[in-house]
Design an enzyme around this catalytic site. Structure first.
Site, PDB file in Angstrom:
ATOM      1  N   GLY A 166       0.842  -1.200   0.000  1.00  0.00           N
ATOM      2  CA  GLY A 166       0.000   0.000   0.000  1.00  0.00           C
ATOM      3  C   GLY A 166       0.872   1.242   0.000  1.00  0.00           C
ATOM      4  O   GLY A 166       1.961   1.261  -0.581  1.00  0.00           O
ATOM      5  N   ARG A 167       0.384   2.274   0.674  1.00  0.00           N
ATOM      6  CA  ARG A 167       1.105   3.565   0.691  1.00  0.00           C
ATOM      7  C   ARG A 167       2.526   3.395   1.225  1.00  0.00           C
ATOM      8  O   ARG A 167       3.489   3.858   0.623  1.00  0.00           O
ATOM      9  CB  ARG A 167       0.335   4.569   1.568  1.00  0.00           C
ATOM     10  CG  ARG A 167      -0.999   5.008   0.986  1.00  0.00           C
ATOM     11  CD  ARG A 167      -1.818   5.749   2.024  1.00  0.00           C
ATOM     12  NE  ARG A 167      -2.275   4.843   3.062  1.00  0.00           N
ATOM     13  CZ  ARG A 167      -3.557   4.534   3.304  1.00  0.00           C
ATOM     14  NH1 ARG A 167      -4.510   5.107   2.597  1.00  0.00           N
ATOM     15  NH2 ARG A 167      -3.886   3.690   4.249  1.00  0.00           N
ATOM     16  N   ARG A 188      -3.247  -8.413  -0.978  1.00  0.00           N
ATOM     17  CA  ARG A 188      -4.467  -9.176  -1.283  1.00  0.00           C
ATOM     18  C   ARG A 188      -4.645  -9.330  -2.785  1.00  0.00           C
ATOM     19  O   ARG A 188      -5.208 -10.315  -3.260  1.00  0.00           O
ATOM     20  CB  ARG A 188      -5.672  -8.492  -0.641  1.00  0.00           C
ATOM     21  CG  ARG A 188      -5.701  -8.704   0.857  1.00  0.00           C
ATOM     22  CD  ARG A 188      -6.821  -7.962   1.504  1.00  0.00           C
ATOM     23  NE  ARG A 188      -6.690  -6.512   1.333  1.00  0.00           N
ATOM     24  CZ  ARG A 188      -7.371  -5.612   2.024  1.00  0.00           C
ATOM     25  NH1 ARG A 188      -8.252  -6.008   2.931  1.00  0.00           N
ATOM     26  NH2 ARG A 188      -7.194  -4.328   1.823  1.00  0.00           N
ATOM     27  N   SER A 189      -4.163  -8.336  -3.535  1.00  0.00           N
ATOM     28  CA  SER A 189      -4.247  -8.432  -5.000  1.00  0.00           C
ATOM     29  C   SER A 189      -2.993  -7.824  -5.611  1.00  0.00           C
ATOM     30  O   SER A 189      -2.333  -6.978  -4.997  1.00  0.00           O
ATOM     31  CB  SER A 189      -5.481  -7.682  -5.511  1.00  0.00           C
ATOM     32  OG  SER A 189      -5.364  -6.307  -5.193  1.00  0.00           O
ATOM     33  N   ARG A 249       2.163  -4.528  12.501  1.00  0.00           N
ATOM     34  CA  ARG A 249       1.548  -4.701  13.824  1.00  0.00           C
ATOM     35  C   ARG A 249       2.067  -6.024  14.381  1.00  0.00           C
ATOM     36  O   ARG A 249       2.270  -6.982  13.613  1.00  0.00           O
ATOM     37  CB  ARG A 249       0.018  -4.780  13.727  1.00  0.00           C
ATOM     38  CG  ARG A 249      -0.676  -3.457  13.481  1.00  0.00           C
ATOM     39  CD  ARG A 249      -0.660  -2.556  14.709  1.00  0.00           C
ATOM     40  NE  ARG A 249      -1.384  -1.308  14.519  1.00  0.00           N
ATOM     41  CZ  ARG A 249      -0.842  -0.157  14.161  1.00  0.00           C
ATOM     42  NH1 ARG A 249       0.465  -0.072  13.948  1.00  0.00           N
ATOM     43  NH2 ARG A 249      -1.586   0.937  14.051  1.00  0.00           N
ATOM     44  N   ASP A 273       9.651  -3.301  15.256  1.00  0.00           N
ATOM     45  CA  ASP A 273       9.140  -2.050  15.832  1.00  0.00           C
ATOM     46  C   ASP A 273       7.830  -2.284  16.561  1.00  0.00           C
ATOM     47  O   ASP A 273       7.361  -1.395  17.275  1.00  0.00           O
ATOM     48  CB  ASP A 273       8.912  -1.024  14.698  1.00  0.00           C
ATOM     49  CG  ASP A 273       8.520   0.354  15.213  1.00  0.00           C
ATOM     50  OD1 ASP A 273       9.137   0.809  16.201  1.00  0.00           O
ATOM     51  OD2 ASP A 273       7.611   0.979  14.631  1.00  0.00           O
ATOM     52  N   GLU A 278       2.243  -5.002  23.302  1.00  0.00           N
ATOM     53  CA  GLU A 278       2.995  -3.784  23.645  1.00  0.00           C
ATOM     54  C   GLU A 278       2.409  -3.110  24.885  1.00  0.00           C
ATOM     55  O   GLU A 278       1.193  -3.108  25.045  1.00  0.00           O
ATOM     56  CB  GLU A 278       2.934  -2.804  22.464  1.00  0.00           C
ATOM     57  CG  GLU A 278       3.602  -3.353  21.236  1.00  0.00           C
ATOM     58  CD  GLU A 278       3.442  -2.454  20.019  1.00  0.00           C
ATOM     59  OE1 GLU A 278       3.042  -1.275  20.164  1.00  0.00           O
ATOM     60  OE2 GLU A 278       3.705  -2.937  18.919  1.00  0.00           O
ATOM     61  N   HIS A 296       7.953   0.863  18.933  1.00  0.00           N
ATOM     62  CA  HIS A 296       6.860   1.372  18.075  1.00  0.00           C
ATOM     63  C   HIS A 296       7.079   2.851  17.739  1.00  0.00           C
ATOM     64  O   HIS A 296       6.266   3.713  18.098  1.00  0.00           O
ATOM     65  CB  HIS A 296       5.501   1.157  18.754  1.00  0.00           C
ATOM     66  CG  HIS A 296       4.365   1.120  17.768  1.00  0.00           C
ATOM     67  ND1 HIS A 296       3.253   0.351  17.936  1.00  0.00           N
ATOM     68  CD2 HIS A 296       4.180   1.780  16.587  1.00  0.00           C
ATOM     69  CE1 HIS A 296       2.416   0.531  16.913  1.00  0.00           C
ATOM     70  NE2 HIS A 296       2.969   1.398  16.086  1.00  0.00           N
TER      71      HIS A 296
HETATM   72  P1  NAP Z   1      -2.480   0.668   3.074  1.00  0.00           P
HETATM   73  O1  NAP Z   1      -2.116   1.703   2.058  1.00  0.00           O
HETATM   74  O2  NAP Z   1      -3.907   0.382   3.352  1.00  0.00           O
HETATM   75  O3  NAP Z   1      -1.734  -0.698   2.631  1.00  0.00           O
HETATM   76  C1  NAP Z   1      -1.966  -1.915   3.272  1.00  0.00           C
HETATM   77  C2  NAP Z   1      -1.442  -3.045   2.386  1.00  0.00           C
HETATM   78  O4  NAP Z   1      -1.598  -4.276   3.116  1.00  0.00           O
HETATM   79  C3  NAP Z   1      -2.221  -3.201   1.079  1.00  0.00           C
HETATM   80  O5  NAP Z   1      -1.329  -3.422   0.022  1.00  0.00           O
HETATM   81  C4  NAP Z   1      -3.087  -4.429   1.316  1.00  0.00           C
HETATM   82  O6  NAP Z   1      -3.353  -5.202   0.173  1.00  0.00           O
HETATM   83  C5  NAP Z   1      -2.176  -5.231   2.234  1.00  0.00           C
HETATM   84  N1  NAP Z   1      -2.937  -6.243   2.956  1.00  0.00           N
HETATM   85  C6  NAP Z   1      -4.061  -6.082   3.692  1.00  0.00           C
HETATM   86  N2  NAP Z   1      -4.486  -7.266   4.153  1.00  0.00           N
HETATM   87  C7  NAP Z   1      -3.610  -8.201   3.692  1.00  0.00           C
HETATM   88  C8  NAP Z   1      -3.517  -9.610   3.802  1.00  0.00           C
HETATM   89  N3  NAP Z   1      -4.408 -10.311   4.508  1.00  0.00           N
HETATM   90  N4  NAP Z   1      -2.494 -10.229   3.168  1.00  0.00           N
HETATM   91  C9  NAP Z   1      -1.578  -9.531   2.463  1.00  0.00           C
HETATM   92  N5  NAP Z   1      -1.622  -8.193   2.310  1.00  0.00           N
HETATM   93  C10 NAP Z   1      -2.627  -7.541   2.912  1.00  0.00           C
HETATM   94  O7  NAP Z   1      -1.848   1.007   4.490  1.00  0.00           O
HETATM   95  P2  NAP Z   1      -0.509   1.839   4.812  1.00  0.00           P
HETATM   96  O8  NAP Z   1      -0.830   3.269   4.937  1.00  0.00           O
HETATM   97  O9  NAP Z   1       0.589   1.401   3.892  1.00  0.00           O
HETATM   98  O10 NAP Z   1      -0.230   1.297   6.308  1.00  0.00           O
HETATM   99  C11 NAP Z   1      -0.056  -0.085   6.525  1.00  0.00           C
HETATM  100  C12 NAP Z   1       0.007  -0.414   7.988  1.00  0.00           C
HETATM  101  O11 NAP Z   1       1.251  -0.056   8.528  1.00  0.00           O
HETATM  102  C13 NAP Z   1      -0.981   0.265   8.914  1.00  0.00           C
HETATM  103  O12 NAP Z   1      -2.291  -0.261   8.823  1.00  0.00           O
HETATM  104  C14 NAP Z   1      -0.354   0.012  10.259  1.00  0.00           C
HETATM  105  O13 NAP Z   1      -0.753  -1.252  10.750  1.00  0.00           O
HETATM  106  C15 NAP Z   1       1.142  -0.039   9.934  1.00  0.00           C
HETATM  107  N6  NAP Z   1       1.842   1.149  10.447  1.00  0.00           N
HETATM  108  C16 NAP Z   1       2.785   0.998  11.421  1.00  0.00           C
HETATM  109  C17 NAP Z   1       3.443   2.109  11.919  1.00  0.00           C
HETATM  110  C18 NAP Z   1       4.507   1.987  12.966  1.00  0.00           C
HETATM  111  O14 NAP Z   1       4.670   2.907  13.756  1.00  0.00           O
HETATM  112  N7  NAP Z   1       5.253   0.907  12.999  1.00  0.00           N
HETATM  113  C19 NAP Z   1       3.124   3.383  11.449  1.00  0.00           C
HETATM  114  C20 NAP Z   1       2.167   3.502  10.448  1.00  0.00           C
HETATM  115  C21 NAP Z   1       1.542   2.377   9.951  1.00  0.00           C
HETATM  116  P3  NAP Z   1      -4.279  -4.671  -1.047  1.00  0.00           P
HETATM  117  O15 NAP Z   1      -3.546  -3.461  -1.576  1.00  0.00           O
HETATM  118  O16 NAP Z   1      -4.286  -5.772  -2.032  1.00  0.00           O
HETATM  119  O17 NAP Z   1      -5.597  -4.333  -0.433  1.00  0.00           O
END
Ligand code: NAP
Length: 336
Positions: A166-167, A188-189, A249, A273, A278, A296
């Site tokens: 994703g992002r 997922r895709s 996570r 992280d 936690e 984290h």
């Molecule tokens: P995002 O743009 O929604 O991207 C999430 C990605 O995960 C998408 O590519 C999605 O697939 C994929 N995904 C979801 N379910 C899945 C599964 N069951 N199997 C495989 N891939 C799967 O979110 P983002 O903005 O990149 O952020 C992602 C996550 O990073 C957050 O939700 C958070 O948990 C974590 N995060 C952690 C920190 C930290 O401090 N460590 C900070 C910010 C975020 P599709 O594209 O195919 O739907």
């Protein structure tokens, strides 16, 4: 979604909306919240009797990415209209319960992509090149006393698998490209517009990766996506076993299986992280020298936390002025 009540022209301005903070508010957000709203800081935990008295008036919740907002809490707030999460992950929020009540949920995507991606690369390098051990080697005087460290692992040119494209996953891939890494991913895709190779499962990806970086949401859909089988695949059969980096996570990894894989040398190391429970981190994990641990801190820079606070506040302000918030979670888009 519930529309905030409007103030007819010529009538007195309404009292500020009452907001419950379910987390210790960020110092970058708290002054903004107090200036615009009546803030009840974790009153539901500190003084349940006082909370019961104000609960019927609470119209908003301020939460962090690690907060829990249960269906039960939502049910106890009959006037609730909006939940603003200062963070992109919202796996602790019962979004289905919020939606069922017409409650808007917002989060803070994009503004933290750079920081989380930077930290992923930092953990990859720190684990592969043993930076914490190297630092300790110099500080403790062992360099002079015992000579050089054992040789470390080369990162440039290695194979990188990204779980979640994703992002933030894309920001990680862009950075890794500058290290000449061979990049593949799973999600997922498949993303046909992206130049990187798609593999259909975490296990298939791990089998072709030297570094496996996790950057999916948490929650039920990704729980223990990385299990003993995936770790065995990352270990492979080569002399140089794989490295796991988790900036997603803690729930995405079976932590007991991870500790077992590290202790038995199935994988070479891990940069973490996030953790299952936690801020509690198992003693067995903390004892392993091939693991680099962070509390984290993915988005924890002043600039990014300010941008997150401003966006969390903008979401609340937009809602209470009758506008669609800038960044609803996907489940609440089109329901402003
Ligand atoms: P995002 O743009 O929604 O991207 C999430 C990605 O995960 C998408 O590519 C999605 O697939 C994929 N995904 C979801 N379910 C899945 C599964 N069951 N199997 C495989 N891939 C799967 O979110 P983002 O903005 O990149 O952020 C992602 C996550 O990073 C957050 O939700 C958070 O948990 C974590 N995060 C952690 C920190 C930290 O401090 N460590 C900070 C910010 C975020 P599709 O594209 O195919 O739907």
């Amino acid at each position: 979604m519930n529309a905030p009540p409007s103030t007819p022209a010529g009538t007195a301005a309404q009292a500020p909306a009452e907001i419950l903070s379910v987390t210790r508010p960020s110092p970058l957000l708290e002054p903004q919240l107090r200036a615009a709203f009546t803030l009840h800081d974790r009153l539901h935990e500190s003084d349940p009797a006082a909370f019961a008295a104000v609960a019927p008036r609470i119209r908003g919740i301020a939460a962090s990415g690690e907060s829990k907002v249960s269906a039960e809490l939502i049910a106890s707030l009959p006037a609730l209209e909006v939940i603003s999460v200062m963070g992109v992950g919202y796996d602790g929020i019962d979004v289905a319960a919020a939606r069922a009540r017409g409650v808007m949920v917002t989060h803070t995507p994009d503004v933290l992509n750079d920081d989380v991606a930077d930290l992923a690369l930092a953990l990859m390098l720190a684990t592969a090149r043993q930076i914490p051990l190297a630092d300790h080697h110099v500080r403790s005087g062992q360099w002079a006393a015992a000579g050089p460290l054992p040789l470390a692992r080369k990162m440039s040119g290695a194979r990188l698998g990204i779980v979640g494209m994703g992002r933030i996953g894309q920001a990680i891939a862009q950075r890794a490209a500058a290290f000449n890494m061979a990049i593949a991913y799973t999600a997922r895709s498949a993303k046909p517009g992206l130049p990187w190779r798609y593999l259909p499962s975490a296990q298939a990806l791990a089998a072709e990766s030297d570094f496996l970086v996790l950057i999916t949401p948490g929650g039920a859909g990704t729980r223990h996506l990385v299990n003993a089988q995936v770790l065995a695949a990352l270990g492979g059969s080569s002399a140089e076993r794989g490295i796991l980096v988790n900036v997603a996570r803690g729930s995405v990894v079976d932590e007991a299986a991870l500790i077992d894989a590290l202790e038995r040398g199935v994988i070479a190391g891990a940069g973490l992280d996030v953790f299952a429970d936690e801020p509690r981190v198992p003693e067995r994990l903390r004892a392993l020298p091939q693991v680099v641990l962070a509390p984290h801190i993915g988005s924890a820079t002043r600039a990014t936390r300010q941008a997150m606070a401003d966006l969390a506040q903008a979401n609340l302000a937009a809602h209470f002025s009758g506008q669609t918030p800038p960044t609803p979670v996907p489940e609440c888009r089109g329901h402003g």
